[in-house]
Write an enzyme that holds these catalytic residues in place. Structure first.
Site, mmCIF file in Angstrom:
data_model
loop_
_atom_site.group_PDB
_atom_site.id
_atom_site.type_symbol
_atom_site.label_atom_id
_atom_site.label_comp_id
_atom_site.label_asym_id
_atom_site.label_seq_id
_atom_site.Cartn_x
_atom_site.Cartn_y
_atom_site.Cartn_z
ATOM 1 N N ARG A 176 43.285 11.252 39.847
ATOM 2 C CA ARG A 176 44.020 10.000 39.636
ATOM 3 C C ARG A 176 43.317 8.860 40.372
ATOM 4 O O ARG A 176 43.221 7.746 39.851
ATOM 5 C CB ARG A 176 45.469 10.139 40.098
ATOM 6 C CG ARG A 176 46.301 11.059 39.226
ATOM 7 C CD ARG A 176 47.754 11.106 39.655
ATOM 8 N NE ARG A 176 48.445 9.854 39.384
ATOM 9 C CZ ARG A 176 49.634 9.545 39.880
ATOM 10 N NH1 ARG A 176 50.269 10.377 40.692
ATOM 11 N NH2 ARG A 176 50.206 8.384 39.575
ATOM 12 N N CYS A 234 50.270 5.915 47.642
ATOM 13 C CA CYS A 234 50.138 6.991 46.656
ATOM 14 C C CYS A 234 50.527 6.401 45.308
ATOM 15 O O CYS A 234 50.176 5.258 45.021
ATOM 16 C CB CYS A 234 51.009 8.187 47.054
ATOM 17 S SG CYS A 234 52.755 7.765 47.278
#
Length: 279
Positions: A176, A234
């Protein structure tokens, strides 16, 4: 201030009758069935905490997928979990503390010092052969008073400039960070200047946090030490709390970007970097 409690210490507290507020925070991206898992089996005495509704506000593009709730909402929830002034609180999950850390961080931010993560979580408890219980458990209402501002935080503007004088850690999975996949947020990649530091690297094969010295070495390889201004993000501010817990174990204070990449990537005016380099 200790961050972790191990299974033997928790079991000793429970069996000796020491008052302990035990909170089950099972949740994971892509698994909305934490409550069902809890009802099937949990550590005896544990109260279930629903992360999306009790530890977050509804998603908001300007604040991310899991915005922090206001102080009064958290206080109402904490009293509902049975927390009283002076209590010891232990939070756990079944995912290496990656969701329980959200509760740990929020209570610490709220000025509540005696909150711990159960190291290894439900798997460690189960692995020790200790009893499990099914069904719903509730506690008598608590009286805890919640404040705010106990932990450092940054906003998107600070995140944009952080790499100029410190280290901004991206706690998501490496793919990611690199922009190879993005299952939930509008753009793939990372905040320019951020360093990839997946939370999985904070844990051993059993889902327990690495020893403090190993964590210090891990973060040193990423350019972080106790003197480095450090912040973490995050996808939505959940697993970044795990990174902050690991940093605390290593003796390093770090700030949280609560909106994280879900907030950042929703703002078309903010650039996104891809690839393995900070950019």
């Amino acid at each position: 201030m200790a961050t972790l409690m191990d299974v033997s210490a928790l079991n000793a507290r429970i069996t000796s009758g020491q008052r302990t507020v035990l909170l089950d925070v099972r949740w994971a991206l892509g698994d909305p069935d934490g409550r069902a898992h809890y009802l099937r089996e949990h550590i005896p005495g544990a109260v279930y905490v629903d992360l999306p509704t009790e530890l977050a506000e509804p998603a908001d593009p300007a604040r991310g997928r899991h915005p922090l709730p206001p102080t009064e909402k958290l206080q109402e929830a904490a009293r509902g979990w049975g927390i009283c002034e002076g209590d010891v609180v232990v939070a756990y999950d079944d995912a290496g503390s990656t969701s329980a850390a959200r509760l740990w961080w929020m209570l610490r931010n709220a000025g509540f010092g005696s909150v711990y993560l159960l190291d290894g979580g439900l798997a460690a408890w189960r692995g020790a052969g200790l009893p499990l219980k099914e069904g719903l458990e509730q506690s008598a209402p608590g009286d805890v008073t919640i404040t705010d501002g106990g932990m450092p935080v940054i906003d998107a503007a600070k995140a944009a400039e952080w790499a100029a004088y410190g280290v901004l850690l991206d706690a998501r999975a490496g793919e990611r960070y690199r922009g190879e996949i993005e299952p939930v947020d509008p753009r793939a990649g990372h905040i320019p200047g951020a360093v990839s530091a997946p939370t999985t690297g904070n844990l051993d094969d059993g889902g327990r946090f690495l020893p403090a010295e190993e964590l210090r070495l891990r973060f040193a390889r990423l350019g972080v030490n106790a003197a480095t201004p450090t912040a973490a993000y995050c996808g939505s501010g959940v697993t970044a709390a795990h990174e902050i817990a690991a940093l605390e174990i290593a003796g390093i204070t770090a700030a949280l970007f609560p909106g994280s990449f879900s907030e950042w990537s929703n703002d078309a005016s903010r650039p996104v970097a891809t690839g393995a380099a900070p950019g």
